[in-house]
Design an enzyme around this catalytic site. Structure first.
Site, PDB file in Angstrom:
ATOM      1  N   GLU A 262       0.895  -1.285   0.021  1.00 21.59           N
ATOM      2  CA  GLU A 262      -0.099   0.141  -0.295  1.00 21.59           C
ATOM      3  C   GLU A 262       1.046   1.193   0.059  1.00 21.59           C
ATOM      4  OE1 GLU A 262      -4.101  -1.784   1.071  1.00 21.59           O
ATOM      5  OE2 GLU A 262      -3.549   0.245   1.279  1.00 21.59           O
ATOM      6  N   CYS A 296      -2.230   8.837   3.131  1.00 20.55           N
ATOM      7  CA  CYS A 296      -2.089   8.462   1.492  1.00 20.55           C
ATOM      8  C   CYS A 296      -3.286   8.795   0.573  1.00 20.55           C
ATOM      9  CB  CYS A 296      -1.793   6.788   1.768  1.00 20.55           C
ATOM     10  SG  CYS A 296      -3.173   6.004   2.712  1.00 20.55           S
TER      11      CYS A 296
HETATM   12  P1  NAP Z   1       8.554   4.966   4.472  1.00 25.32           P
HETATM   13  O1  NAP Z   1       9.796   5.715   4.398  1.00 25.32           O
HETATM   14  O2  NAP Z   1       8.519   4.259   3.124  1.00 25.32           O
HETATM   15  O3  NAP Z   1       8.335   3.872   5.748  1.00 25.32           O
HETATM   16  C1  NAP Z   1       7.434   3.161   5.964  1.00 25.32           C
HETATM   17  C2  NAP Z   1       7.923   2.089   6.680  1.00 25.32           C
HETATM   18  O4  NAP Z   1       8.829   1.388   6.140  1.00 25.32           O
HETATM   19  C3  NAP Z   1       8.507   2.362   8.075  1.00 25.32           C
HETATM   20  O5  NAP Z   1       8.098   1.573   9.124  1.00 25.32           O
HETATM   21  C4  NAP Z   1       9.852   2.661   7.801  1.00 25.32           C
HETATM   22  O6  NAP Z   1      10.878   2.406   9.159  1.00 25.32           O
HETATM   23  C5  NAP Z   1      10.260   1.231   6.816  1.00 25.32           C
HETATM   24  N1  NAP Z   1      11.251   1.526   5.986  1.00 25.32           N
HETATM   25  C6  NAP Z   1      12.193   2.436   5.751  1.00 25.32           C
HETATM   26  N2  NAP Z   1      13.018   1.992   5.064  1.00 25.32           N
HETATM   27  C7  NAP Z   1      12.774   0.588   4.959  1.00 25.32           C
HETATM   28  C8  NAP Z   1      13.798  -0.320   4.053  1.00 25.32           C
HETATM   29  N3  NAP Z   1      14.677  -0.056   3.240  1.00 25.32           N
HETATM   30  N4  NAP Z   1      13.167  -1.580   4.144  1.00 25.32           N
HETATM   31  C9  NAP Z   1      12.077  -1.838   4.907  1.00 25.32           C
HETATM   32  N5  NAP Z   1      11.561  -0.918   5.400  1.00 25.32           N
HETATM   33  C10 NAP Z   1      11.850   0.275   5.455  1.00 25.32           C
HETATM   34  O7  NAP Z   1       7.104   5.831   4.324  1.00 25.32           O
HETATM   35  P2  NAP Z   1       6.761   6.984   5.466  1.00 25.32           P
HETATM   36  O8  NAP Z   1       7.590   8.302   5.048  1.00 25.32           O
HETATM   37  O9  NAP Z   1       6.891   6.361   6.908  1.00 25.32           O
HETATM   38  O10 NAP Z   1       5.153   6.878   4.965  1.00 25.32           O
HETATM   39  C11 NAP Z   1       4.828   7.836   4.051  1.00 25.32           C
HETATM   40  C12 NAP Z   1       4.336   7.119   2.784  1.00 25.32           C
HETATM   41  O11 NAP Z   1       3.759   6.188   3.132  1.00 25.32           O
HETATM   42  C13 NAP Z   1       3.626   7.902   1.826  1.00 25.32           C
HETATM   43  O12 NAP Z   1       4.250   7.622   0.508  1.00 25.32           O
HETATM   44  C14 NAP Z   1       2.151   7.274   1.880  1.00 25.32           C
HETATM   45  O13 NAP Z   1       1.625   7.772   0.936  1.00 25.32           O
HETATM   46  C15 NAP Z   1       2.568   6.034   2.435  1.00 25.32           C
HETATM   47  N6  NAP Z   1       1.251   5.501   2.830  1.00 25.32           N
HETATM   48  C16 NAP Z   1       0.395   4.727   2.200  1.00 25.32           C
HETATM   49  C17 NAP Z   1      -0.612   4.192   2.576  1.00 25.32           C
HETATM   50  C18 NAP Z   1      -1.647   3.078   2.013  1.00 25.32           C
HETATM   51  O14 NAP Z   1      -2.416   2.724   2.561  1.00 25.32           O
HETATM   52  N7  NAP Z   1      -1.439   3.154   0.570  1.00 25.32           N
HETATM   53  C19 NAP Z   1      -0.940   4.377   4.023  1.00 25.32           C
HETATM   54  C20 NAP Z   1      -0.211   5.381   4.728  1.00 25.32           C
HETATM   55  C21 NAP Z   1       0.965   5.781   4.244  1.00 25.32           C
HETATM   56  P3  NAP Z   1      11.262   3.743   9.733  1.00 25.32           P
HETATM   57  O15 NAP Z   1      10.195   4.688   9.684  1.00 25.32           O
HETATM   58  O16 NAP Z   1      11.784   3.352  11.073  1.00 25.32           O
HETATM   59  O17 NAP Z   1      12.591   4.158   9.139  1.00 25.32           O
END
Ligand code: NAP
Length: 498
Positions: A262, A296
């Site tokens: 997602e 999101c």
């Molecule tokens: P993110 O940087 O991708 O982080 C999401 C999760 O992934 C966090 O737990 C993060 O851990 C972890 N993560 C980071 N780098 C990783 C890696 N290399 N391998 C595996 N996991 C890793 O996203 P975010 O900034 O937290 O959230 C914003 C994004 O999420 C936006 O693009 C938004 O649209 C999307 N989102 C989508 C939905 C949906 O339902 N489609 C819902 C909510 C958010 P850490 O934070 O501990 O580094």
């Protein structure tokens, strides 16, 4: 009613959490200290787990899955645990909302509403646990009878983001549990507290040890190791499209684990001249400002019919300027703090880019100074063209870009002019226009004359680069199962060897 029952204050000292493996709390060595984004005050200390801790958690989940202590129960027994968890969440609603606010910066009344949705997720998943079933095929002739069995996929890794730490968790965990799977969760390092509190809730509800494990730490270490883990059967990832891509590579390079993704969105809200413009403006203001636009499904592209565009932008700007941005612990606040300093800088950077690329700020366009914490005023840009960064990129903040259209065809083309396909909203009193836009715009969630409405009965997920698979509802349980086709022959065999 999201009534705040007492005056909320900051904790005097940060609360130290352990992590949760095989039904037991373990102490972390190194700790990550999290400051409340609304106040800049340390509120939690979260273990920086090691990859060895993660290996332990995956092994515990594997044992729990293989000995069938959870998957071997009846749907009714699993439903019983989920319903008890819902009842405990109801009792602990205020406390969980409080920790969510402290780490995330969202307003307390919003957080309380989210916990109610989470309770509903557990209750819905309990129903699905009892109803989950395969199919029968009575159409294979008199000598052959067919069945499909829905079996839990096994050990699931779950990675969640910081924008809705508890809500996104609860739109997945009860449905994963309903399927009979065991899981290892890695929350965002900056918002881990409520994911850990759920471990207490589930244990008290009677979930067997090892079925729900939480390993905390950064995405680059623990998240990456979970995506690459050869003993994880499925990974459910919610977060950015960039990290989603790395999950695909890690899955292919390790064990081809099934992926649920997602990802991001750049969601349109299409407003026709014949709609109730007051309602549409209220919805557009809500759609971009809710959760400070760190959502999101935020409606970040306004696509408005040209004949009413000037008037509509003025009406919308007037409403956006009246949104109460303030301390997340204040019950009167509608929009709280930006969750991380990095995200705050990103949003302000996009606002600067919008200005320098020639778009016009109609309202907002700057940080709000409340003495401490990071806050940004809900912002509307007019005169946006499709090549601008604020037109294409997911900003993940309270920044709305306005476009204009003359015909339904143009509205559909503008709405589809994105690599994403997560959500969309259309406003009109004309059923033909509403249905044409709904059927032709490519998005996983659609709202007609409403926005961000729904319940855990309805599946969630994206088209295009917004992801794969569906969460919540019946489909959200089926997603964590695999189908086994069973063939049963009746009567004497037609022999191959004479
Ligand atoms: P993110 O940087 O991708 O982080 C999401 C999760 O992934 C966090 O737990 C993060 O851990 C972890 N993560 C980071 N780098 C990783 C890696 N290399 N391998 C595996 N996991 C890793 O996203 P975010 O900034 O937290 O959230 C914003 C994004 O999420 C936006 O693009 C938004 O649209 C999307 N989102 C989508 C939905 C949906 O339902 N489609 C819902 C909510 C958010 P850490 O934070 O501990 O580094």
């Amino acid at each position: 009613m999201n009534k705040v029952s007492r005056i909320l204050t900051l904790p005097e000292t940060p609360r130290t959490f352990g992590f949760f493996v095989d039904g037991e709390w373990r102490e972390g060595g190194d700790l990550f200290e999290r400051a409340s984004p609304g106040h800049g005050v340390a509120v939690t200390r979260i273990p920086k787990c090691t990859v060895a801790d993660l290996d332990d958690a995956v092994a515990a989940a594997r044992r729990a899955f293989e000995d069938r202590r959870w998957s071997g129960l009846s749907g009714a027994e699993r439903a019983g645990v989920l319903l008890r968890a819902a009842a405990i969440l109801r009792q602990r609603r205020d406390e969980i909302a409080y920790w969510e606010v402290l780490e995330n910066g969202k307003p307390i009344t919003q957080a309380l509403g989210e916990i109610d949705h989470c309770i509903a997720c557990f209750e819905t998943a309990a129903g699905v646990a009892r109803l989950l079933h395969g199919e029968s095929f009575n159409s294979l002739g008199d000598k052959l009878f067919g069945l499909t069995l829905r079996e839990p996929i096994g050990v699931v890794g779950l990675i969640t983001p910081w924008n809705f730490p508890f809500l996104i968790l609860c739109e997945r965990v009860p449905f994963i549990l309903a399927s009979g799977c065991a899981l290892v969760v890695k929350p965002s390092e900056v918002t881990s507290a409520t994911t850990l509190l759920l471990a207490e809730v589930l244990a008290e509800a009677g979930l067997p040890a090892g079925v729900y494990n939480v390993v905390t730490g950064s995405g680059r270490t623990i998240g990456q190791a979970l995506t690459e883990h050869p003993d994880v059967d499925m990974l459910s990832f919610t977060g950015s499209t960039a990290v989603g891509q790395s999950c695909v590579q890690a899955s292919a390079a390790s064990n081809f684990k099934k992926l649920g993704l997602e990802l991001g969105g750049k969601n349109p809200i299409v407003v026709f001249a014949d709609s109730n413009l007051e309602d549409a403006a209220d919805a557009a203001a809500f759609g971009i400002s809710f959760n400070t636009g760190q959502c999101c499904v935020s409606s970040s592209r306004l696509i408005v019919e040209a004949s009413v565009a000037d008037a509509f932008e003025a009406l919308l700007a007037e409403k956006m300027a009246r949104i109460r941005v303030g301390d997340p612990l204040d019950a009167a606040t509608q929009v709280g703090a930006i969750t991380t300093e990095a995200q705050n800088a990103t949003i302000l950077g996009f606002i600067d880019k919008g200005r320098s690329e020639g778009a016009r700020v109609v309202t907002g366009g700057a940080a709000v100074d409340l003495g401490r914490g990071s806050y940004i005023a809900p912002t509307l840009f007019s005169g946006v063209t499709r090549d601008m960064a604020i037109a294409c990129d997911e900003i993940f903040g309270p920044v709305l870009s306005s476009f204009r259209f003359e015909t339904v065809e143009e509205a559909v083309a503008l709405a589809n002019d994105t690599v994403y396909g997560l959500a969309a909203s259309v406003w009109t009193r004309d059923i033909d226009k509403a249905l044409t836009v709904t059927r032709r715009v490519r998005a996983g969630r659609f709202w007609v004359n409403t926005i961000m409405a729904g319940g855990p009965e309805m599946p969630l997920g994206g088209f295009k680069q917004s992801g794969w698979g569906r969460e919540a509802g019946m489909l959200g349980v089926e997603e964590y199962t695999q189908v086994k086709s069973v063939h049963i022959e009746t009567g004497p065999r037609a022999r191959w060897i004479a």
